[in-house]
Design an enzyme around this catalytic site. Sequence first.
Site, PDB file in Angstrom:
ATOM      1  N   ASP A 481       0.830  -1.201   0.000  1.00  0.00           N
ATOM      2  CA  ASP A 481       0.000   0.000   0.000  1.00  0.00           C
ATOM      3  C   ASP A 481       0.872   1.261   0.000  1.00  0.00           C
ATOM      4  O   ASP A 481       2.083   1.211   0.307  1.00  0.00           O
ATOM      5  CB  ASP A 481      -0.894  -0.028   1.252  1.00  0.00           C
ATOM      6  CG  ASP A 481      -2.194   0.738   1.075  1.00  0.00           C
ATOM      7  OD1 ASP A 481      -2.325   1.486   0.094  1.00  0.00           O
ATOM      8  OD2 ASP A 481      -3.079   0.587   1.938  1.00  0.00           O
ATOM      9  N   ASP A 551     -10.561   2.173  -3.250  1.00  0.00           N
ATOM     10  CA  ASP A 551     -11.113   1.973  -1.908  1.00  0.00           C
ATOM     11  C   ASP A 551     -12.629   2.024  -1.936  1.00  0.00           C
ATOM     12  O   ASP A 551     -13.285   1.685  -0.950  1.00  0.00           O
ATOM     13  CB  ASP A 551     -10.594   3.060  -0.955  1.00  0.00           C
ATOM     14  CG  ASP A 551      -9.234   2.697  -0.385  1.00  0.00           C
ATOM     15  OD1 ASP A 551      -8.801   1.544  -0.562  1.00  0.00           O
ATOM     16  OD2 ASP A 551      -8.604   3.575   0.239  1.00  0.00           O
TER      17      ASP A 551
HETATM   18  C1  DGJ Z   1      -5.798   1.895   1.864  1.00  0.00           C
HETATM   19  C2  DGJ Z   1      -6.194   0.657   1.127  1.00  0.00           C
HETATM   20  O1  DGJ Z   1      -6.637   0.956  -0.152  1.00  0.00           O
HETATM   21  C3  DGJ Z   1      -7.233  -0.088   1.932  1.00  0.00           C
HETATM   22  O2  DGJ Z   1      -7.682  -1.206   1.238  1.00  0.00           O
HETATM   23  C4  DGJ Z   1      -6.616  -0.476   3.249  1.00  0.00           C
HETATM   24  O3  DGJ Z   1      -5.576  -1.387   3.028  1.00  0.00           O
HETATM   25  C5  DGJ Z   1      -6.106   0.758   3.977  1.00  0.00           C
HETATM   26  N1  DGJ Z   1      -5.251   1.560   3.150  1.00  0.00           N
HETATM   27  C6  DGJ Z   1      -5.353   0.376   5.213  1.00  0.00           C
HETATM   28  O4  DGJ Z   1      -4.736   1.436   5.807  1.00  0.00           O
END
Ligand code: DGJ
Length: 731
Positions: A481, A551
């Site tokens: 991430d 997200d």
């Molecule tokens: C952003 C990601 O896109 C989410 O799926 C998740 O992993 C969060 N970060 C966790 O902080």
Amino acid sequence: MTNLISYDGEQQVFHLKNQQISYLLAVEDFDLVSHLYFGKAVENYHGQRKYPRVDRGFSGNLAGVEDRRYSQDTLLREYSMAGEGDYRTPAAKIVQADGSYALNFKFTGFEMFPGKPNLIGLPQAYVEADSEAETLVITSFDEVSQLELANYYTIYQDRPVIARSTQLRNLSNHSAVINKLASLQLDFAAEEFSVISLPGAHNKERQVQKEAIGYGIKKFGSRRGSTSHHMNNFIALEKGAADEFQGEVFGFNLVYSGNHSFEIERDQIDQLRLVAGINEEDFAWELNAGETFQTPEVLMVYSDQGLNKMSQAYHDLLTNRVARGKYRNAERSILVNNWEATYFDFTEEKLLPIVDAAAEVGIEMFVLDDGWYGQRDADNSSLGDWVVDKRKFPKGLNHFADYVHKKGLQFGLWMEPEMISIDSDLYREHPDYLMAYPGRTPAPSRSQHLLDLGRKEVRDNVFHQLSAIFDEGHVDYVKWDMNRSLSEVFSQQLAPSNQGEAFHRYILGLYELLENLVTTYPDILWEGCSGGGGRFDSGILHYMPQSWTSDNTDAVERLKIQYGTSLVYPPSAFTSHVSDIPNHQTGRKVSLETRGNAAMSSTFGYELDLTKLTKAEKQAVAEQVSLYKDIRQTVQFGQFARLKNPFTSNECVWQFIAQDKKEVLVMAFKILNQGQEPFSLLKLTGLDPQKNYQAANGEIYGGDELMNLGFYLPQQTEDFSSWLYRFKLVD
Ligand code: DGJ
């Protein structure tokens, strides 16, 4: 030798050609390299498109040349420099030691060879055998500055694709500063074009925008240090009235993950110039005597049958010649991720029942998301401390991973290795690793800061911390991430005058780190992520064969996001999850069936607390999982086509044809129910008109019927309906 490139010495014309495309460039009088043509294949060129000579007022002529009709300012060029008499958007600006930057690059030579050269340190499209492609390198030289320019063109044998990049070599005794060095410039003769781009935002990535191109300069790009949610590094130029199925389309995708720009200028006589590459803003690179700078490459695709054919060419190329590693062509596991199920609030004990439930419904992998390390109970601490939190996993991470494995699932782990929290042991030990302007408090975003990946010791620290986990051998998958845009990009290892290099050095450092990790741990499946799809690009795909798309897990919003993403990126490369209702991002309630169909349209998983499902829902999930296992080869590696556009209609429909052509899948979605809803006719594409196809109800239809007559979608009785059709080829 494949004979994809020929040189006509008499006309001084180079012709890159395969069955589908031609690209022609010429050496003009006085050794300027001009552009002639890019488009549908032509067998031969007889010189009829030689650029006309006309005296254009206020357009620069060549130094030392009397002919006022020879204008640099209108000639279609291959690559032009700031400061010369071409006033259109330049491809490059290079400042010499004396402060001047006008350069006159003159053609000096060329090379043609089979295969495709390796761009050291950069992601790229590749070949597996030299016979797959041929490369042309055009070299030009500027006598005064002693700088040498090399333009690279690789044409693939069986693809409508040319990869272009640029190299600059400093053969002088002084350093020069590159303020701009585009990967490509492409000039088009005057014809009507519109441009498609993929703007967006966090939770709203890659929305399709189409605009007419008027006079002036239009720039699409990112200055966030990453590709960004806000503007993907792709554009398409559509000629005339092109659409998904017809017309000429030119696609351009930069294989890079940092700041980028695509500049389009319609000039005084309606010609078009495209310049694409690293964004010149926030970029200045000192090129010392003897050094070479290599730009990232742009993958250009030509289609004579609209956007779908362009996308299919990108999907095939990115899947098979940009992505790498053992998962490149492997079916991807169905996973459940605990993020939206628990956020930071979990312990091993709380997760075990989710693992059990996942095993019961046939899910293949459990992914432990953010919050397992340091003292991470919220998003304001512990980034940089990749050590398990014993409060949450008293018996260690391996104990939990063993449980997951014993249940027959693979174990996946989330990480965000490019970041540092002020509240972390890493920061307490190495405050200088944090990228910040000297003497100023760094600005947080999501309460976090960036590590200076341009520095080797920083990369080594990350590598060693991660190795300590991976060497234990329990991790099957990593979600990598990256949750903020870059700011205060300043590197302590660079002199004040070299700070303009920091953005690009960050990306080069990231690529080096990723290369080391993916080659040291080839059995791990890597998934890219940046707050969803904030760094979704073909550069990252070279290291990680799939990325979290957004997200935003709302199925209805996802239709647009996935539609836009599919313009360039293959369904195997973007991941989609069924999440809970009301949806956490939009509050919308969508049926499990439609959530399933939307998520099953790409690489599939779940992101909810499976223990909270009713018995009936659990049964439905088990059925989805089993269905997806049956169709995933077709979804992930079949030929994808968009049939109905959610940006311009109340529907979204796409279709997949299996690689062996034996199966056709159609996923159809209607968004809002409406009074007196019009009937919606659906026509398939790409089937064999001579063959028959059997629907799930046993009815048999001709391929020509399904494509030319089509069939009506059912009337919907509520909002957000969807249908999945399966047709089998009748042998
Ligand atoms: C952003 C990601 O896109 C989410 O799926 C998740 O992993 C969060 N970060 C966790 O902080």
